[in-house]
Design a protein around this motif. Structure first.
Motif, mmCIF file in Angstrom:
data_model
loop_
_atom_site.group_PDB
_atom_site.id
_atom_site.type_symbol
_atom_site.label_atom_id
_atom_site.label_comp_id
_atom_site.label_asym_id
_atom_site.label_seq_id
_atom_site.Cartn_x
_atom_site.Cartn_y
_atom_site.Cartn_z
ATOM 1 N N VAL A 57 0.519 -1.198 -0.406
ATOM 2 C CA VAL A 57 -0.226 -0.083 -0.025
ATOM 3 C C VAL A 57 0.622 1.274 -0.007
ATOM 4 O O VAL A 57 1.864 1.327 0.740
ATOM 5 C CB VAL A 57 -0.624 -0.077 1.240
ATOM 6 C CG1 VAL A 57 -1.764 1.393 1.092
ATOM 7 C CG2 VAL A 57 -2.008 -1.181 0.704
ATOM 8 N N GLN A 58 0.846 2.249 -0.735
ATOM 9 C CA GLN A 58 1.732 3.764 -0.968
ATOM 10 C C GLN A 58 0.339 4.346 -0.675
ATOM 11 O O GLN A 58 -0.886 4.430 -1.280
ATOM 12 C CB GLN A 58 2.285 4.003 -2.214
ATOM 13 C CG GLN A 58 2.580 4.904 -2.929
ATOM 14 C CD GLN A 58 2.985 5.354 -4.008
ATOM 15 O OE1 GLN A 58 3.880 4.583 -4.597
ATOM 16 N NE2 GLN A 58 2.149 6.152 -5.313
ATOM 17 N N VAL A 59 0.551 5.530 0.408
ATOM 18 C CA VAL A 59 0.643 6.622 0.627
ATOM 19 C C VAL A 59 1.182 8.070 0.090
ATOM 20 O O VAL A 59 2.812 7.755 0.302
ATOM 21 C CB VAL A 59 0.014 6.851 2.042
ATOM 22 C CG1 VAL A 59 1.232 6.706 2.712
ATOM 23 C CG2 VAL A 59 -0.413 8.101 2.374
ATOM 24 N N GLU A 60 0.619 8.893 -0.786
ATOM 25 C CA GLU A 60 1.103 10.341 -1.173
ATOM 26 C C GLU A 60 0.692 10.931 -0.933
ATOM 27 O O GLU A 60 -0.593 11.662 -0.421
ATOM 28 C CB GLU A 60 1.103 9.988 -2.644
ATOM 29 C CG GLU A 60 1.495 10.860 -3.127
ATOM 30 C CD GLU A 60 1.591 11.119 -4.840
ATOM 31 O OE1 GLU A 60 2.209 11.467 -5.227
ATOM 32 O OE2 GLU A 60 1.150 10.129 -5.072
ATOM 33 N N ASN A 69 3.083 13.268 10.576
ATOM 34 C CA ASN A 69 2.904 11.908 11.630
ATOM 35 C C ASN A 69 1.999 10.938 10.906
ATOM 36 O O ASN A 69 1.109 10.468 12.050
ATOM 37 C CB ASN A 69 3.230 11.948 12.924
ATOM 38 C CG ASN A 69 2.960 10.679 13.675
ATOM 39 O OD1 ASN A 69 4.056 9.799 13.369
ATOM 40 N ND2 ASN A 69 2.293 10.713 14.879
ATOM 41 N N VAL A 70 1.737 10.665 9.992
ATOM 42 C CA VAL A 70 1.225 9.451 9.275
ATOM 43 C C VAL A 70 1.362 8.375 9.017
ATOM 44 O O VAL A 70 2.387 7.958 9.531
ATOM 45 C CB VAL A 70 1.551 9.132 7.903
ATOM 46 C CG1 VAL A 70 0.503 8.627 6.818
ATOM 47 C CG2 VAL A 70 1.100 11.254 7.031
ATOM 48 N N GLY A 93 5.197 7.505 9.250
ATOM 49 C CA GLY A 93 6.094 9.425 10.234
ATOM 50 C C GLY A 93 5.940 10.882 8.830
ATOM 51 O O GLY A 93 4.113 10.656 8.681
ATOM 52 N N SER A 94 6.547 11.586 9.040
ATOM 53 C CA SER A 94 6.481 12.351 7.635
ATOM 54 C C SER A 94 6.251 12.830 6.437
ATOM 55 O O SER A 94 7.507 11.185 6.285
ATOM 56 C CB SER A 94 7.632 14.117 8.788
ATOM 57 O OG SER A 94 8.463 13.771 8.550
ATOM 58 N N LEU A 95 5.609 13.286 5.824
ATOM 59 C CA LEU A 95 6.158 13.455 4.295
ATOM 60 C C LEU A 95 5.514 14.297 3.499
ATOM 61 O O LEU A 95 4.439 15.573 4.504
ATOM 62 C CB LEU A 95 4.297 11.506 4.059
ATOM 63 C CG LEU A 95 4.409 10.712 3.984
ATOM 64 C CD1 LEU A 95 2.911 10.343 2.902
ATOM 65 C CD2 LEU A 95 6.277 10.860 3.180
ATOM 66 N N ALA A 96 6.643 15.404 3.244
ATOM 67 C CA ALA A 96 6.764 15.857 2.825
ATOM 68 C C ALA A 96 5.226 16.003 1.784
ATOM 69 O O ALA A 96 5.439 15.414 0.874
ATOM 70 C CB ALA A 96 8.310 17.072 2.439
ATOM 71 N N ALA A 101 5.866 7.125 0.586
ATOM 72 C CA ALA A 101 6.041 5.738 1.765
ATOM 73 C C ALA A 101 4.950 4.889 0.494
ATOM 74 O O ALA A 101 3.789 4.582 0.968
ATOM 75 C CB ALA A 101 6.280 6.020 2.652
ATOM 76 N N SER A 102 5.573 3.436 1.399
ATOM 77 C CA SER A 102 4.698 1.870 1.178
ATOM 78 C C SER A 102 5.074 1.380 1.813
ATOM 79 O O SER A 102 6.203 1.450 2.713
ATOM 80 C CB SER A 102 5.360 1.643 -0.535
ATOM 81 O OG SER A 102 6.747 0.949 -0.524
ATOM 82 N N ARG A 103 4.029 0.450 2.744
ATOM 83 C CA ARG A 103 4.178 -0.496 3.723
ATOM 84 C C ARG A 103 3.693 -1.618 3.030
ATOM 85 O O ARG A 103 2.449 -1.973 2.029
ATOM 86 C CB ARG A 103 3.600 0.319 5.047
ATOM 87 C CG ARG A 103 4.066 0.784 5.692
ATOM 88 C CD ARG A 103 5.150 0.769 5.939
ATOM 89 N NE ARG A 103 6.357 1.799 6.595
ATOM 90 C CZ ARG A 103 6.985 3.164 6.447
ATOM 91 N NH1 ARG A 103 7.400 3.009 4.838
ATOM 92 N NH2 ARG A 103 7.697 4.000 6.780
ATOM 93 N N GLU A 104 3.782 -2.443 3.210
ATOM 94 C CA GLU A 104 3.099 -4.286 3.204
ATOM 95 C C GLU A 104 2.377 -5.024 4.319
ATOM 96 O O GLU A 104 3.280 -4.917 5.335
ATOM 97 C CB GLU A 104 4.542 -5.217 2.627
ATOM 98 C CG GLU A 104 4.311 -6.368 1.964
ATOM 99 C CD GLU A 104 5.233 -7.204 1.828
ATOM 100 O OE1 GLU A 104 5.488 -8.417 2.343
ATOM 101 O OE2 GLU A 104 5.659 -6.777 0.300
ATOM 102 N N PHE A 105 1.644 -5.178 4.390
ATOM 103 C CA PHE A 105 0.495 -5.987 4.902
ATOM 104 C C PHE A 105 0.123 -7.449 4.253
ATOM 105 O O PHE A 105 0.143 -7.803 2.883
ATOM 106 C CB PHE A 105 -0.821 -5.106 4.880
ATOM 107 C CG PHE A 105 -1.141 -4.018 5.675
ATOM 108 C CD1 PHE A 105 -1.342 -4.018 7.011
ATOM 109 C CD2 PHE A 105 -0.715 -3.136 4.923
ATOM 110 C CE1 PHE A 105 -0.575 -2.462 7.329
ATOM 111 C CE2 PHE A 105 -1.185 -1.386 5.188
ATOM 112 C CZ PHE A 105 -0.898 -1.589 6.262
#
Length: 418
Positions: A57-60, A69-70, A93-96, A101-105
């Motif tokens: 999953v990617q969050v932008e 602090n995402v 964490g922080s996103l400018a 950033a992406s994370r795996e579930f």
């Protein structure tokens, strides 16, 4: 008649302030941050019944302010489950602005699940005090088998831009074609149709230097003999990507397991850009000059909207910016600017102090705007005595006058002697 009193101005202002406070949302301090959630990879795809499934999953941050602090959370429902609810939330964490950033579930698909499409919710929040924003995604479960004999091949790959620069966004378009030439084929006395069914297609990067921004294609129907289909994926190259070829994998699920395939998709990265080089000495003579530069495109593909802008303290350039337009690879342009020094440079004449010159080259690689700066250039100042030429002319005129007078006197003397 009873008189109705009207509110005073102070009461009206107080009420307006109260109403504005009530109307302000709780997340107003971070209203400029906005999160976009995308599932960029489902492995395997489709999900297999009774097996584990990895979701990337990617969050932008597509907003204008930093998200401090995402958190990213997956909310699974049957037939999906997590080993532990502690793994449901992952902190990023922080996103400018403009960063992702992406994370795996890691999920499990229940062994009693039915084939088909199921939904799963993913949500994100800017910080602990902000509300969750949620998005639902469809996940396909199971594989259907079709008794068709069409074969899907990769017919063409087109990248836009053709060669990426670090940090660029663009597209990769893959053309899939059914290579069958007849509608029916007979094998061992049995007739089969030659339709090719594409049940899913996903583009996977093989390194973290390339990001695929799209979810997998699913349920694309069938291709008849000789038919083709174009699949376009949005991709992004990281700002620190290495130069060279980066390989991606196009995984295609066809009629059955025997017709599944994986195709290699190359993506080229090259940081070379627009070079600007002086083509003759940079010298101001009496505060004026025509400066000349060679502009070269050293990148492997064409650039658009190329323009050059010079800047030097106390010097004005005409034109202010030179617009070249499109430039092919290895193409060279020679451009000229008229440079005029202002009065602030008068105190430099005696020391002949050089003037710092910088050139900014702006251009587009596909949809991506770029600018690189050429510095460490200097304009030398010289002064020529403009009165010397007029003095020489005056001296020549005097000499001519004297010579003419001498000739006249000589002829007069000769006439008297006769």
């Amino acid at each position: 008649m009873e008189r109705i009193k009207t509110p005073t101005a102070s009461i009206i202002i107080f009420l307006l302030l109260v109403s504005s406070i009530i109307a302000t949302p709780a997340s107003a301090s971070t209203a400029g941050a906005n999160l976009k959630i995308t599932i960029v990879e489902t492995n395997p795809y489709p999900a297999k019944i009774g097996e584990y499934l990895d979701l990337t999953v990617q969050v932008e941050n597509v907003g204008r302010d930093r998200a401090e602090n995402v958190d990213l959370e997956i909310v699974p429902e049957y037939p999906f489950s997590l080993d532990s609810q502690e793994n449901a939330v992952q902190n990023i964490g922080s996103l400018a602005p403009g960063k992702f950033a992406s994370r795996e579930f890691h999920l499990f698909v229940d062994k009693n699940a039915q084939k088909g499409v199921r939904s799963i919710d993913v949500r994100a929040r800017i910080n602990n005090n902000s509300p969750w924003s949620e998005k639902s995604f469809d996940i396909r479960i199971g594989t259907e088998t079709f008794d068709s004999k069409g074969t899907v091949e990769l017919a063409e790959i087109v990248s836009s831009p053709e060669v990426f620069m670090p940090g660029d966004r663009g597209t990769i378009t893959a053309t899939l074609k059914n290579t069958a030439t007849t509608p029916i084929v007979t094998i061992s006395g049995k007739d089969y149709d030659t339709n090719a069914r594409i049940q899913s297609a996903v583009l996977r990067p093989l390194s973290d230097e390339v990001i695929v921004l799209d979810a997998p294609y699913g349920e694309m129907g069938l291709l008849g003999p000789g038919d083709s289909i174009k699949l376009t994926f949005n991709v992004m190259v990281s700002e620190d990507a290495n130069e060279g070829t980066h390989n991606l994998e196009l995984a295609i699920e066809g009629n059955s397991f025997d017709y599944n395939s994986r195709k290699n998709i190359p993506l080229e990265v090259d940081p070379s850009n627009v070079k600007v080089i002086p083509s003759k000495p940079l010298t101001l003579v009496n505060g004026e000059a025509t400066v000349e530069f060679d502009v070269a495109n050293t990148h492997p593909n064409s650039f658009n909207s190329v323009s050059i802008r010079p800047e030097a303290e106390g010097v004005k350039f005409y034109p202010v910016e030179y617009f070249i337009g499109p430039m092919d690879p290895d193409e060279l342009f020679t451009i000229k600017f008229d440079a005029v020094a202002d009065s602030s440079l008068d105190n430099r004449w005696e020391t002949s102090e050089p003037i710092n010159l910088s050139l900014s080259a702006s251009y587009s690689n596909g949809i991506n705007k770029h600018e690189n700066l050429v510095s460490n250039l200097y304009i030398q100042q010289t002064r020529e005595n403009q009165g010397s030429n007029s003095g020489m002319i005056l001296l020549a005129l005097v000499l001519v006058a004297l010579a003419t007078a001498g000739v006249f006197l000589y002829r007069k003397k000769q006439s008297k002697n006769k």
